[in-house]
Scaffold this motif. Structure first.
Motif, mmCIF file in Angstrom:
data_model
loop_
_atom_site.group_PDB
_atom_site.id
_atom_site.type_symbol
_atom_site.label_atom_id
_atom_site.label_comp_id
_atom_site.label_asym_id
_atom_site.label_seq_id
_atom_site.Cartn_x
_atom_site.Cartn_y
_atom_site.Cartn_z
ATOM 1 N N TRP A 111 0.844 -1.200 0.000
ATOM 2 C CA TRP A 111 0.000 0.000 0.000
ATOM 3 C C TRP A 111 0.877 1.247 0.000
ATOM 4 C CZ3 TRP A 111 -3.746 3.302 -0.539
ATOM 5 C CH2 TRP A 111 -3.908 4.374 0.322
ATOM 6 N N ILE A 112 1.934 1.235 0.826
ATOM 7 C CA ILE A 112 2.852 2.373 0.873
ATOM 8 C C ILE A 112 3.791 2.373 -0.329
ATOM 9 C CG2 ILE A 112 4.688 3.517 2.173
ATOM 10 C CD1 ILE A 112 1.954 3.680 3.533
ATOM 11 N N MET A 113 4.486 1.271 -0.525
ATOM 12 C CA MET A 113 5.571 1.220 -1.501
ATOM 13 C C MET A 113 5.076 1.246 -2.944
ATOM 14 S SD MET A 113 8.193 1.421 0.336
ATOM 15 C CE MET A 113 9.271 1.347 -1.112
ATOM 16 N N GLN A 114 3.898 0.758 -3.183
ATOM 17 C CA GLN A 114 3.360 0.733 -4.545
ATOM 18 C C GLN A 114 2.255 1.772 -4.726
ATOM 19 O OE1 GLN A 114 1.300 -2.899 -5.677
ATOM 20 N NE2 GLN A 114 1.813 -2.623 -7.831
ATOM 21 N N ASP A 115 1.165 1.606 -4.021
ATOM 22 C CA ASP A 115 -0.019 2.430 -4.278
ATOM 23 C C ASP A 115 0.221 3.919 -4.017
ATOM 24 O OD1 ASP A 115 -1.204 -0.002 -4.740
ATOM 25 O OD2 ASP A 115 -2.206 -0.090 -2.811
ATOM 26 N N VAL A 116 0.718 4.236 -2.829
ATOM 27 C CA VAL A 116 0.885 5.636 -2.441
ATOM 28 C C VAL A 116 1.944 6.324 -3.282
ATOM 29 C CG1 VAL A 116 1.610 7.176 -0.583
ATOM 30 C CG2 VAL A 116 0.074 5.259 -0.088
ATOM 31 N N ILE A 117 3.114 5.722 -3.369
ATOM 32 C CA ILE A 117 4.223 6.362 -4.084
ATOM 33 C C ILE A 117 3.932 6.480 -5.570
ATOM 34 C CG2 ILE A 117 6.658 6.103 -4.717
ATOM 35 C CD1 ILE A 117 7.098 4.890 -1.910
ATOM 36 N N GLU A 118 3.383 5.441 -6.168
ATOM 37 C CA GLU A 118 3.096 5.491 -7.609
ATOM 38 C C GLU A 118 1.975 6.474 -7.932
ATOM 39 O OE1 GLU A 118 2.543 1.686 -9.436
ATOM 40 O OE2 GLU A 118 4.467 0.909 -8.709
ATOM 41 N N THR A 119 0.971 6.564 -7.071
ATOM 42 C CA THR A 119 -0.109 7.532 -7.319
ATOM 43 C C THR A 119 0.432 8.946 -7.333
ATOM 44 O OG1 THR A 119 -1.841 6.139 -6.358
ATOM 45 C CG2 THR A 119 -2.238 8.510 -6.388
ATOM 46 N N VAL A 120 1.240 9.280 -6.353
ATOM 47 C CA VAL A 120 1.790 10.636 -6.259
ATOM 48 C C VAL A 120 2.700 10.937 -7.447
ATOM 49 C CG1 VAL A 120 3.328 12.110 -4.913
ATOM 50 C CG2 VAL A 120 1.579 10.762 -3.755
ATOM 51 N N THR A 121 3.606 10.021 -7.764
ATOM 52 C CA THR A 121 4.549 10.287 -8.860
ATOM 53 C C THR A 121 3.862 10.322 -10.218
ATOM 54 O OG1 THR A 121 5.142 7.927 -8.919
ATOM 55 C CG2 THR A 121 6.561 9.383 -7.651
ATOM 56 N N ASN A 122 2.781 9.567 -10.368
ATOM 57 C CA ASN A 122 2.062 9.570 -11.642
ATOM 58 C C ASN A 122 1.127 10.764 -11.802
ATOM 59 O OD1 ASN A 122 3.244 7.144 -12.421
ATOM 60 N ND2 ASN A 122 1.529 5.881 -11.740
ATOM 61 N N ASP A 123 0.600 11.263 -10.680
ATOM 62 C CA ASP A 123 -0.438 12.289 -10.761
ATOM 63 C C ASP A 123 0.097 13.712 -10.681
ATOM 64 O OD1 ASP A 123 -3.391 12.925 -10.759
ATOM 65 O OD2 ASP A 123 -2.792 13.881 -8.878
ATOM 66 N N LEU A 124 1.141 13.939 -9.905
ATOM 67 C CA LEU A 124 1.628 15.297 -9.686
ATOM 68 C C LEU A 124 2.769 15.636 -10.634
ATOM 69 C CD1 LEU A 124 1.692 15.398 -5.772
ATOM 70 C CD2 LEU A 124 -0.101 16.227 -7.310
ATOM 71 N N THR A 125 2.741 16.829 -11.202
ATOM 72 C CA THR A 125 3.806 17.241 -12.126
ATOM 73 C C THR A 125 5.066 17.683 -11.382
ATOM 74 O OG1 THR A 125 2.936 19.509 -12.199
ATOM 75 C CG2 THR A 125 2.141 17.955 -13.870
ATOM 76 N N SER A 126 4.932 17.932 -10.079
ATOM 77 C CA SER A 126 6.086 18.402 -9.299
ATOM 78 C C SER A 126 7.043 17.276 -8.932
ATOM 79 C CB SER A 126 5.606 19.099 -8.023
ATOM 80 O OG SER A 126 4.760 18.252 -7.269
ATOM 81 N N VAL A 127 6.607 16.031 -9.040
ATOM 82 C CA VAL A 127 7.451 14.880 -8.724
ATOM 83 C C VAL A 127 7.399 13.879 -9.874
ATOM 84 C CG1 VAL A 127 7.164 15.139 -6.225
ATOM 85 C CG2 VAL A 127 5.591 13.682 -7.507
ATOM 86 N N SER A 128 8.355 12.969 -9.862
ATOM 87 C CA SER A 128 8.415 11.963 -10.916
ATOM 88 C C SER A 128 9.203 10.766 -10.419
ATOM 89 C CB SER A 128 9.087 12.540 -12.167
ATOM 90 O OG SER A 128 10.493 12.673 -11.955
ATOM 91 N N GLU A 129 9.404 9.812 -11.289
ATOM 92 C CA GLU A 129 10.222 8.651 -10.941
ATOM 93 C C GLU A 129 11.676 9.045 -10.703
ATOM 94 O OE1 GLU A 129 9.686 5.731 -13.960
ATOM 95 O OE2 GLU A 129 7.628 5.233 -13.355
ATOM 96 N N LYS A 130 12.058 10.241 -11.149
ATOM 97 C CA LYS A 130 13.416 10.737 -10.915
ATOM 98 C C LYS A 130 13.574 11.360 -9.527
ATOM 99 C CE LYS A 130 14.167 11.876 -15.812
ATOM 100 N NZ LYS A 130 14.470 12.981 -16.764
#
Length: 268
Positions: A111-130
């Motif tokens: 839930w933390i390592m996949q769902d939360v982190i991936e949702t934020v990095t995919n949805d917000l332009t201020s963050v990314s996989e980088k």
């Protein structure tokens, strides 16, 4: 990603500089919430700090009981690097999930390592996989930060923990739930030291602290002793205070400055 539906707050109505998500997670087979502070920055690839709460809490407590956003803004005026603060629910079972992968109740780790982190990095332009990823927490959240940070050492740039539960038996101080409910398929799964030692070569900078009046002080000292014996690099501090929000509000500064130092050293 195991998130099948996302509800997202409207910035027109939500509190300033904050977004809240409700995610339906297949890892949990239920809906859970995530609050993010500083989501709409015009910067890109900003570093992310995941803040895990303790027993009895939820996604809102780091801000509304701990003033995490105020601590962050105060330090920003003093030159702190810009971060995005991600504050998820632990998954919402019992007095706390301990952020563990439990066979029947849900995979609170993913839930933390996949769902939360991936949702934020995919949805917000201020963050990314980088974006560099950091993790911290208090009490049960400190346990989660230490264990997840060590287990997924290659994914994190820094780990910090306050007043941490350091072993499952510590949970008995806060809940009447039988500890057998927290047993995982792998006997080593819940062991912080096991993951620190296993991933010693990849472990990012690590710090932890505890108040000398805290009921978890001896547990923290025992973990630190074991870390020293295993020659695992870390920083440890003891300070006045107990297991309480004034302590965490005060000493969140140390975590943010610790992560800031790492972030600035990376840019040199």
């Amino acid at each position: 990603m195991a998130v099948t539906r996302i509800e997202k707050s409207n910035p027109k109505y939500a509190r300033k500089n904050t977004v809240t998500y409700t995610l339906h997670s297949d890892n949990l087979d239920r809906r859970q919430d995530v609050t993010v502070y500083n989501p709409y920055s015009q910067a890109t690839d900003l570093p992310i700090i995941v803040l895990l709460h303790g027993v009895y809490g939820n996604n809102w407590v780091w801000m509304d009981l701990g003033g995490a956003h105020q601590v962050y803004e105060s330090l920003r005026k003093q030159g702190l690097s810009e971060f995005v603060l991600v504050m998820p629910s632990d998954g919402g079972i019992w007095e706390g999930s301990a952020y563990l992968p439990l066979e029947e109740q849900g995979n609170f780790e993913q839930w933390i390592m996949q769902d939360v982190i991936e949702t934020v990095t995919n949805d917000l332009t201020s963050v990314s996989e980088k974006s560099n990823l950091y993790i911290t927490g208090l009490s049960m959240g400190g346990y989660g930060a230490l264990r997840l940070g060590a287990k997924y050492a290659k994914q994190f740039s820094g780990i910090s923990a306050h007043s941490s539960i350091t072993q499952l038996s510590d949970l008995s101080l806060f809940t009447d739930k039988p500890l057998t409910a927290y047993q995982t398929a792998d006997i080593n799964e819940s062991d912080i030291l096991y993951w620190c030692d296993k991933n010693k070569k990849h472990l990012p900078p690590l710090r932890l602290d505890c108040g000398v009046s805290d009921e978890l002080i001896e547990s923290n000292r025992a973990l630190v002793k074991n870390l020293n014996q295993a020659k695992i690099n870390h920083q440890y501090q003891e300070m006045s205070g107990g297991h309480e929000w004034p302590y965490w509000n005060t000493h969140l500064v140390k975590t943010l400055e610790f992560f800031d130092h790492i972030e600035k050293s990376k840019s040199k």
